[in-house]
Scaffold this motif. Structure first.
Motif, short mmCIF file in Angstrom:
data_model
loop_
_atom_site.label_atom_id
_atom_site.label_comp_id
_atom_site.label_asym_id
_atom_site.label_seq_id
_atom_site.Cartn_x
_atom_site.Cartn_y
_atom_site.Cartn_z
N PHE A 5 -12.31 0.56 -19.07
CA PHE A 5 -13.12 1.75 -19.42
C PHE A 5 -12.54 2.51 -20.59
O PHE A 5 -13.10 3.51 -21.03
N HIS A 6 -11.41 2.05 -21.06
CA HIS A 6 -10.71 2.72 -22.15
C HIS A 6 -10.47 4.19 -21.86
O HIS A 6 -10.70 5.08 -22.69
N ASN A 7 -10.04 4.44 -20.63
CA ASN A 7 -9.78 5.81 -20.22
C ASN A 7 -8.65 5.80 -19.19
O ASN A 7 -8.80 5.27 -18.10
N ALA A 8 -7.50 6.38 -19.57
CA ALA A 8 -6.32 6.33 -18.70
C ALA A 8 -6.53 7.14 -17.43
O ALA A 8 -6.01 6.79 -16.38
N TRP A 9 -7.32 8.22 -17.51
CA TRP A 9 -7.52 9.05 -16.32
C TRP A 9 -8.34 8.30 -15.28
O TRP A 9 -8.08 8.40 -14.08
N LEU A 10 -9.34 7.54 -15.76
CA LEU A 10 -10.10 6.70 -14.84
C LEU A 10 -9.18 5.65 -14.22
O LEU A 10 -9.30 5.32 -13.04
N GLY A 11 -8.26 5.15 -15.02
CA GLY A 11 -7.27 4.19 -14.51
C GLY A 11 -6.45 4.81 -13.39
O GLY A 11 -6.28 4.21 -12.33
N LEU A 12 -5.98 6.03 -13.63
CA LEU A 12 -5.18 6.74 -12.62
C LEU A 12 -5.98 6.92 -11.34
O LEU A 12 -5.48 6.65 -10.24
N LEU A 13 -7.24 7.34 -11.50
CA LEU A 13 -8.11 7.56 -10.34
C LEU A 13 -8.28 6.27 -9.55
O LEU A 13 -8.14 6.24 -8.31
N ALA A 14 -8.58 5.19 -10.26
CA ALA A 14 -8.78 3.89 -9.59
C ALA A 14 -7.50 3.45 -8.89
O ALA A 14 -7.54 2.94 -7.77
N GLY A 15 -6.36 3.69 -9.53
CA GLY A 15 -5.08 3.33 -8.93
C GLY A 15 -4.86 4.06 -7.62
O GLY A 15 -4.48 3.46 -6.61
N VAL A 16 -5.14 5.36 -7.64
CA VAL A 16 -4.93 6.17 -6.43
C VAL A 16 -5.90 5.72 -5.33
O VAL A 16 -5.51 5.59 -4.16
N ILE A 17 -7.15 5.43 -5.71
CA ILE A 17 -8.11 4.96 -4.70
C ILE A 17 -7.63 3.63 -4.10
O ILE A 17 -7.68 3.45 -2.88
N SER A 18 -7.13 2.74 -4.94
CA SER A 18 -6.63 1.46 -4.42
C SER A 18 -5.48 1.70 -3.44
O SER A 18 -5.40 1.06 -2.40
N GLY A 19 -4.61 2.65 -3.77
CA GLY A 19 -3.49 2.97 -2.89
C GLY A 19 -3.97 3.50 -1.56
O GLY A 19 -3.43 3.16 -0.50
N ILE A 20 -5.01 4.34 -1.60
CA ILE A 20 -5.55 4.92 -0.37
C ILE A 20 -6.18 3.83 0.49
O ILE A 20 -5.99 3.79 1.71
N LEU A 21 -6.89 2.91 -0.15
CA LEU A 21 -7.53 1.82 0.61
C LEU A 21 -6.48 0.94 1.30
O LEU A 21 -6.60 0.63 2.48
N VAL A 22 -5.45 0.57 0.54
CA VAL A 22 -4.40 -0.27 1.13
C VAL A 22 -3.72 0.49 2.28
O VAL A 22 -3.50 -0.07 3.36
N ALA A 23 -3.43 1.76 2.06
CA ALA A 23 -2.78 2.56 3.09
C ALA A 23 -3.68 2.68 4.32
O ALA A 23 -3.19 2.73 5.45
N TYR A 24 -4.99 2.72 4.09
CA TYR A 24 -5.92 2.82 5.22
C TYR A 24 -5.78 1.60 6.13
O TYR A 24 -5.71 1.73 7.35
N VAL A 25 -5.71 0.42 5.51
CA VAL A 25 -5.54 -0.81 6.30
C VAL A 25 -4.21 -0.75 7.06
O VAL A 25 -4.11 -1.09 8.23
N PHE A 26 -3.16 -0.28 6.35
CA PHE A 26 -1.84 -0.16 6.98
C PHE A 26 -1.93 0.78 8.19
O PHE A 26 -1.43 0.48 9.27
N ALA A 27 -2.59 1.93 7.99
CA ALA A 27 -2.70 2.92 9.05
C ALA A 27 -3.45 2.34 10.25
O ALA A 27 -3.05 2.53 11.40
N TRP A 28 -4.52 1.61 9.96
CA TRP A 28 -5.28 0.98 11.06
C TRP A 28 -4.39 0.04 11.86
O TRP A 28 -4.34 0.12 13.09
N ALA A 29 -3.67 -0.83 11.16
CA ALA A 29 -2.82 -1.81 11.84
C ALA A 29 -1.69 -1.12 12.61
O ALA A 29 -1.34 -1.53 13.71
N ALA A 30 -1.15 -0.04 12.03
CA ALA A 30 -0.01 0.63 12.66
C ALA A 30 -0.45 1.52 13.82
O ALA A 30 0.18 1.53 14.88
N ALA A 31 -1.54 2.28 13.63
CA ALA A 31 -1.93 3.28 14.62
C ALA A 31 -2.89 2.72 15.66
O ALA A 31 -2.89 3.15 16.81
N LYS A 32 -3.73 1.77 15.26
CA LYS A 32 -4.73 1.27 16.20
C LYS A 32 -4.33 -0.06 16.81
O LYS A 32 -4.68 -0.39 17.93
#
Lengths: 309, 357
Positions: free
Chosen positions: A61-88
């Motif tokens: 997208f030629h936009n570093a802020w969009l990159g940052l946003l996408a990175g954080v979303i990816s981190g949240i998604l991965v963490a969500y799977v981790f949380a599911w496996a750990a807590a549920k």
């Protein structure tokens, strides 16, 4: 070379701060996670995934802020799977963390090769901006250290203060900590233990992802496989050394950052940089075995909890 | 008994099966190739002919020996995730004694190296993390990890302009004496008689863990630490012993790798065997025989992945993706229990309906 002149060089201190960012952010993230009773050693993997996703989106997208946003979303998604496996699924959290780290190192290297090939990420990938702070900029030495850093450095400082306040001065923060100390009592008091663990792990993922994005589009504008190079594990040590608090984690990260910065500066001198790089790990062990004040983990840290209802 | 064995094999098999499917989907989407063809290339690359199988065996040796060590710690309820560092320490000692001691016959030189490397690994992996755990409660996951990093930086220090660096500019040690080298088993491959050491280690660990009092006590501590304490066992001593044994085998693996394959120490000599060994122990459910099977599987995966990369252009890192997924699907064993229960309740719900009709 005069050894003392190394320490009066503002560049050393500026790079100490810069080096502490990709340690302090995941360390604070780990603090949230462990305060909710989940040991998450997958900070390393989440950083790597976020670093890759950030670069890919920033380039596309030629936009570093969009990159940052996408990175954080990816981190949240991965963490969500981790949380599911750990807590549920009550999975063993260390085993889980290892699974995530191996997967992350494989998938990022694989996709990096599949998408970009041997040429690597595009040269014109935008990076997050460096920021000059108007007044401080003019002060000698201090200005050189505190001004002109990457924007993530300043975001980090804001997040440290916010995290400390959130964890120790808000009701949710109190609940989060209660779950990590005594989940039975917390549940009796009406706190949703599973939900709090999700919150802790996901906050951890978001913070680690910020740290990962800083590596690929903060310091640089490119990705290389394994670029997190163990920082997630060092962050874990920083979190312990910082006694499971955001401010403590940051101060410990500064120590590790200093060791790294110093090892680069000393490359020309007779002291081996590898010996200096060893020191923070030695210090962490000393801290763990109680020399210089004991560092005690949340009581229910790492123990899967099955809700009574 | 048969049912128990089947159950312990079934879980890893299901996990491997699901992971291969997910890996196949990744291949389909990103490389637009037939996953079955890719997996066949992987399989033949790993086990297809004598040369390939010898390479797989070569890679399996350090995984088997280190995996045994990790499994001992796991059996005692301890997470030794610093095997990589203990592996380095064993390799450092083996290399140093390997090139420094001259004029010994091989039948003295090799055992001497093995004993010293095992002691060094045991001290590194057992003494600090084990004693720290017992006396201060410091969690072994963190201490072994820290000791691991210290070992790796220490080895870099030794090699990069340090006391163990060879003449010249490349950060590597001198080559070890011929009397310290293990003989080659298959010509033109790196498969050495280290294979015999690995097999011997499996037998020793099997006897130790299942046929001796010490092994019984180690497993008892891992099974229920409170009950072990009540039964009058010296739990603290057992924990230190388990960590020490664990480190000793990782150290042995490092020594065998130097004596059998690399013959000198350099920065990237390990390929992360210490980390993969944790996966080996996990897949094997800490059973020594299982360790052999798991090590052969994981070594085959990495050997075969390189062959697959050459034949199909699918990057070999896919192997790591599959390994990560396998551990994940093993870790969430609860899911299988839930699914099985759902199936059971559906069956019992259906039966009375059938009876009424």
């Amino acid at each position: 070379m005069n050894i003392l002149s190394i320490f009066t060089n503002p560049y050393l201190w500026a790079s100490t701060i810069a080096m502490s960012v990709p340690l302090a952010l995941p360390a604070i993230g780990g603090t949230f996670s462990e305060r909710s009773g989940v040991v998450n050693i997958s900070m390393e993997g989440i950083m790597l995934i976020s670093a890759f996703v950030s670069v890919a989106f920033s380039a596309y997208f030629h936009n570093a802020w969009l990159g940052l946003l996408a990175g954080v979303i990816s981190g949240i998604l991965v963490a969500y799977v981790f949380a599911w496996a750990a807590a549920k699924m009550y999975a063993n959290q260390i085993v889980l963390g290892m699974a995530f780290n191996i997967f992350a190192s494989g998938i990022t290297a694989y996709l990096f090769n599949a998408i970009y090939g041997p040429e690597g990420t595009p040269f014109d990938t935008p990076k997050l901006p460096d920021v000059r702070i108007p007044v401080i900029d003019r002060i000698p030495v201090i200005g050189q250290i505190l001004s002109g850093q990457n924007v993530m450095v300043y975001i980090m400082f804001v997040l440290i203060i916010l995290s400390q306040w959130f964890l120790f001065y808000t009701t949710i923060g109190l609940r989060l900590r209660a779950v990590g100390e005594n989940p039975e009592a917390a549940e009796t008091a009406g706190i949703d233990v599973v939900k709090m663990k999700y919150l802790g792990v996901i906050l951890g993922g978001a913070f680690s992802a910020l740290g990962g994005a800083y590596l690929s589009i903060g310091v640089l504008n490119s990705f290389s496989p394994e670029m997190s190079s163990g920082r997630g594990y060092i962050a874990l040590a920083a979190m312990i050394f910082g006694k499971w608090t955001p401010v403590g984690s940051f101060l410990a990260s500064l120590l590790f950052g200093f060791a790294t910065a110093l090892s680069y500066t000393l490359q020309e001198s007779s002291i081996s940089k590898n010996i200096i790089m060893m020191l923070p790990y030695v210090v962490t062990i000393l801290a763990l075995i109680g020399i210089g004040g004991k560092s005690v983990a949340p009581a229910a840290d790492g123990i899967p909890y099955r809700p009574k209802k | 008994m048969v049912k128990k064995v089947l159950q312990s094999i079934l879980m890893p098999l299901i996990a491997i099966f699901i992971s291969m499917i997910v890996g196949g989907i990744v291949i389909l989407i990103t490389a637009k190739q037939n996953p079955i063809y890719a997996y066949m290339a992987l399989f033949s690359g790993a086990y297809g002919n004598l040369m390939n199988f010898a390479t797989t065996l070569t890679n399996a040796i350090p995984l088997i020996i280190t995996g045994l060590g990790v499994a001992i710690a796991f059996s005692s309820g301890l997470f030794n995730i610093g095997a990589e560092g203990q592996f380095w320490i064993g390799a450092i000692v083996a290399t140093y004694l390997g090139y420094q001691i001259k004029g010994l016959p091989w039948f003295l030189h090799i055992p001497l190296i093995i004993i010293c490397a095992m002691i060094a690994g045991a001290l590194w992996g057992g003494l600090v993390p084990g004693l720290a755990k017992v006396y201060t409660g410091a969690h072994e996951v963190i201490t072994t990890m820290m000791m691991s990093y210290i070992a790796i930086y220490f080895s870099h220090y030794l090699l990069e302009g340090g006391p163990m660096m060879d003449k010249g500019t490349i950060p590597q040690s001198p080559v070890i004496q011929n009397s310290a080298k293990l003989s080659t088993l298959v010509p033109n491959t790196q498969l050495s008689s280290g294979l015999y050491i690995a097999i011997l280690a499996v037998v020793v660990v099997y006897i130790l863990m299942y046929k001796t009092t010490i092994g019984y006590e180690l497993r008892a501590v891992g099974f229920n630490i409170k009950a072990a304490k009540y039964a009058g066992m010296n739990v603290a001593q057992k924990l230190v012993l388990a960590m020490g044994l664990s480190g000793a085998f990782a150290g042995l693996a490092g020594a065998v790798q130097i004596m059998g394959v690399q013959h000198r120490l350099y920065d990237s000599f390990t390929s992360g065997y210490g980390y993969t060994a944790i996966v080996v122990a996990l897949l094997a459910n800490n059973n020594p025989i299982g360790v052999v099977i798991a090590a052969l599987f994981l070594a085959g995966l990495s050997t075969g992945a390189q062959e697959m990369q050459m034949q199909t252009n699918i990057s070999g890192q896919l192997a790591d993706v599959v390994v990560g997924l396998i551990i994940f699907f093993i870790a969430i064993e609860e899911l299988y229990r839930i699914v099985m229960e759902k199936i059971k309740t559906r069956k019992t719900k259906l039966q009375p309906v059938g009876g009424q009709e």
